[in-house]
Every structure is written in structure tokens, then in C-alpha cells.
Design a protein around this motif. Structure first.
Motif, PDB file in Angstrom:
ATOM      1  N   THR A 171      20.277 -19.791 -11.992  1.00  0.00           N
ATOM      2  CA  THR A 171      19.625 -20.483 -10.875  1.00  0.00           C
ATOM      3  C   THR A 171      19.899 -19.733  -9.587  1.00  0.00           C
ATOM      4  N   THR A 172      19.009 -19.896  -8.630  1.00  0.00           N
ATOM      5  CA  THR A 172      19.192 -19.354  -7.289  1.00  0.00           C
ATOM      6  C   THR A 172      19.289 -20.530  -6.321  1.00  0.00           C
ATOM      7  N   VAL A 173      20.357 -20.577  -5.554  1.00  0.00           N
ATOM      8  CA  VAL A 173      20.608 -21.684  -4.639  1.00  0.00           C
ATOM      9  C   VAL A 173      20.448 -21.182  -3.211  1.00  0.00           C
ATOM     10  N   LEU A 174      19.593 -21.855  -2.453  1.00  0.00           N
ATOM     11  CA  LEU A 174      19.288 -21.444  -1.087  1.00  0.00           C
ATOM     12  C   LEU A 174      19.993 -22.343  -0.076  1.00  0.00           C
ATOM     13  N   PHE A 175      20.778 -21.724   0.803  1.00  0.00           N
ATOM     14  CA  PHE A 175      21.366 -22.401   1.949  1.00  0.00           C
ATOM     15  C   PHE A 175      20.766 -21.787   3.209  1.00  0.00           C
ATOM     16  N   ASP A 176      21.042 -22.361   4.359  1.00  0.00           N
ATOM     17  CA  ASP A 176      20.460 -21.870   5.606  1.00  0.00           C
ATOM     18  C   ASP A 176      20.778 -20.403   5.853  1.00  0.00           C
ATOM     19  N   GLU A 177      22.010 -19.997   5.562  1.00  0.00           N
ATOM     20  CA  GLU A 177      22.441 -18.646   5.903  1.00  0.00           C
ATOM     21  C   GLU A 177      22.724 -17.771   4.693  1.00  0.00           C
ATOM     22  N   SER A 178      22.462 -18.266   3.484  1.00  0.00           N
ATOM     23  CA  SER A 178      22.800 -17.485   2.294  1.00  0.00           C
ATOM     24  C   SER A 178      21.928 -17.859   1.111  1.00  0.00           C
ATOM     25  N   GLN A 179      21.770 -16.897   0.216  1.00  0.00           N
ATOM     26  CA  GLN A 179      21.048 -17.106  -1.029  1.00  0.00           C
ATOM     27  C   GLN A 179      21.959 -16.660  -2.163  1.00  0.00           C
ATOM     28  N   LEU A 180      22.370 -17.605  -2.996  1.00  0.00           N
ATOM     29  CA  LEU A 180      23.318 -17.311  -4.062  1.00  0.00           C
ATOM     30  C   LEU A 180      22.630 -17.314  -5.419  1.00  0.00           C
ATOM     31  N   CYS A 181      22.976 -16.339  -6.232  1.00  0.00           N
ATOM     32  CA  CYS A 181      22.507 -16.283  -7.605  1.00  0.00           C
ATOM     33  C   CYS A 181      23.646 -16.710  -8.529  1.00  0.00           C
ATOM     34  N   LEU A 182      23.403 -17.729  -9.337  1.00  0.00           N
ATOM     35  CA  LEU A 182      24.374 -18.197 -10.318  1.00  0.00           C
ATOM     36  C   LEU A 182      23.931 -17.693 -11.674  1.00  0.00           C
ATOM     37  N   LEU A 183      24.686 -16.746 -12.199  1.00  0.00           N
ATOM     38  CA  LEU A 183      24.302 -16.057 -13.425  1.00  0.00           C
ATOM     39  C   LEU A 183      25.245 -16.428 -14.560  1.00  0.00           C
TER      40      LEU A 183
END
Length: 295
Positions: A250-262
Motif C-alpha cells: 500500500t501507499t500511504v499519503l500524508f501532507d508532507e510525505s508519501q510512504l510505501c509499505l512493502l
């Protein structure tokens, strides 16, 4: 109650930490404090080695987990009239020589709970996977609890007796998994004073520092208990919960960051990575967007 002056105790939850537990115990004792190792049903010689190093050792019963071990330690501390409980991990990631400084910070700030902060100062030796896993946890926790903490999962903490007793009387304290680390702060926010203080941390570079899938699920389950049902954040937490349960990316979007959970299937774990600004159009798996207005 014992008429002797109340004193703190250091509680060390440990499961299969035979390689590191002796060093941790000796560091604690060198600080002039008693060490209580809570052996969480280890399959190695953790308990025996801890005793040889000078610790008092008790064992957990029932379900294995961080919460179970901490609760057992709190019960021991309260029943033995300890004034404070200092918790520290048994894997050697924390520097036990910092205990006096952190304890003094706790006392001088008159807090019920002091939480170690591994990320307040940029430490280039922290693996990026650990950094971004904590960023993910802290962002969700702060959204749900309306706090502003940089580190919500550090096991290096100080609790006073009053707060320890309150936790033992709280239903959430019976949660056996790693979610107890978050419940502890949530309970503190309701009616206690809490603060944080910088702590150092060290990680073995030969180990791939993933985050156990169950730990993520424990965190999401716990935060769901404290999130207002009408908030979009609860819907997103539930969505991530389902994704992790199925072992998907999944890819999680926050205001200042985009995180990939692999996912790392054979380890039943996840790697957290920050997406580079150049590749923001690239997404892994389903997208969960926390940038939406929270109702």
C-alpha cells in the motif's frame, strides 16, 4: 505497605534475547537500580542468563506479547511498593547508562509518564526502514489522539507508581500485544501529565529491520479504539488494517510525505520506505490518503 523508602525498578521485557540480555542487565545494575526481566515465554536461555547476570526473573503466562510482559512487570512493581517503573528493551537497542538522566528528567518535570524519543535529533545511524515505520505510527497516533509526538513506540519509558496502578485498573491495559505501547500514552493523555526526552538508539546493521505485521495490526487495532467514528481517519485505518491482514502493498499519503509499505511475505513483515519526490506518481498497491479533510 513497606515503610522503607520507595525506590524505582527497571523492567526489561524479553523474548529470545539470550545474546543481549546479560549486557542489558549488567548496565542497569551498574546504574544502581534493580533489574526485573520479564521472560515472555522465551524458547532460548534468556531467563537463565538474566538470573546469572543479577536480575530478578519472572515469567509471563497466557498469551505472548509486549503488553503481557509489561503488565506482569507493573504488577510486580506495584506489589513490591516500587516508586517508579523504568522500562527498557532487552535487545540492547537502548543505552541503559542513560537511565539516570532520563529518570531525573522525569522527576524534574513531575510527569506521570516519560517517553523516550529516538527521533528528536537526526541520527544517521538509524535505519531508514525504522525511521519511516515510526513516522507512520507517529502520524497516525497524532491524528487520532491530537498529540504532537515524534516517537510513540519507544520502549524506553518511566512511569510513576500512580500511573502504573491506573494502567493495571484500565481495560485497555489487558491488551497483550504491542498495541499496549500506544494505549499507555492514550491513557496518560486522558488524565495524566506526560512528556518525552531524547534517547539514543543503536541497531545491528546485519539485520533487515522490517516491522512485524502483527505489530502493525496491534497498533491499528488500538488506534481504532480511540478514533472518533465520524472521522475519515478511522475509515483509513480500517482500510490499512485490511491491507496488512492480506499481506498486500500500500501507499500511504500524508501532507508532507508519501510512504510505501512493502510486504516481506516470508518474514510476515513490512518494509516502510519514503517515496522520492521525483517518483511521486509511482504508487505501490492500494492508496490510502490522509490528506483528505478530517470530519
Amino acid at each position: 505497605m513497606n515503610t522503607q523508602k520507595l525506590a524505582p525498578i527497571v523492567v526489561i521485557p524479553a523474548r529470545n534475547e539470550a545474546e543481549t540480555i546479560a549486557s542489558v542487565v549488567k548496565q542497569v545494575i551498574n546504574c544502581g537500580m534493580p533489574a526485573l526481566v520479564v521472560d515472555d515465554q522465551s524458547e532460548d536461555t534468556t531467563g537463565e542468563i538474566a538470573k546469572q547476570a543479577g536480575a530478578t526473573v519472572i515469567e509471563t503466562r497466557g498469551q505472548v506479547g509486549y503488553g503481557t510482559a509489561i503488565i506482569a512487570g507493573l504488577q510486580y512493581a506495584v506489589s513490591n511498593d516500587c516508586s517508579h517503573v523504568i522500562t527498557i528493551d532487552g535487545d540492547g537497542a537502548h543505552d541503559a547508562s542513560e537511565i539516570p538522566r532520563i529518570f531525573n528528567h522525569h522527576i524534574s518535570n513531575s510527569c506521570h509518564l516519560t517517553i523516550g524519543d529516538r527521533f528528536v535529533n537526526i541520527n544517521t545511524e538509524i535505519p531508514s526502514t525504522k525511521k519511516w515505520a515510526n513516522h507512520f505510527a507517529a502520524k497516525l497516533f497524532n491524528l487520532v489522539l491530537d498529540t504532537d509526538l515524534k516517537d510513540v513506540a519507544c520502549g524506553f519509558r518511566v512511569l510513576n507508581r500512580q500511573f502504573a496502578e491506573s494502567l493495571l485498573q484500565t481495560g485497555d491495559s489487558l491488551y497483550p500485544g504491542f498495541g499496549f505501547a500506544y494505549s499507555m500514552i492514550a491513557v496518560a493523555k486522558q488524565s495524566f501529565d506526560f512528556c518525552s526526552t531524547p534517547v539514543s538508539v543503536r541497531y545491528d546493521g546485519t539485520i533487515l529491520h522490517c516491522t512485524n505485521s502483527q505489530e502493525i495490526i496491534d497498533m491499528l487495532t488500538t488506534l481504532s479504539k480511540y478514533s472518533m467514528p465520524e472521522k475519515n481517519v478511522l475509515k483509513n485505518i480500517s482500510k490499512i488494517h485490511g491491507i496488512i491482514m492480506h499481506g498486500e502493498a500500500t501507499t500511504v499519503l500524508f501532507d508532507e510525505s508519501q510512504l510505501c509499505l512493502l510486504p516481506v511475505p516470508h518474514l510476515k513483515a513490512y518494509i516502510f520506505q519514503l517515496q522520492n519526490q521525483v517518483f511521486l506518481q509511482q504508487k505501490a498497491g492500494s492508496v490510502v490518503d490522509f490528506r483528505l479533510p478530517l470530519k
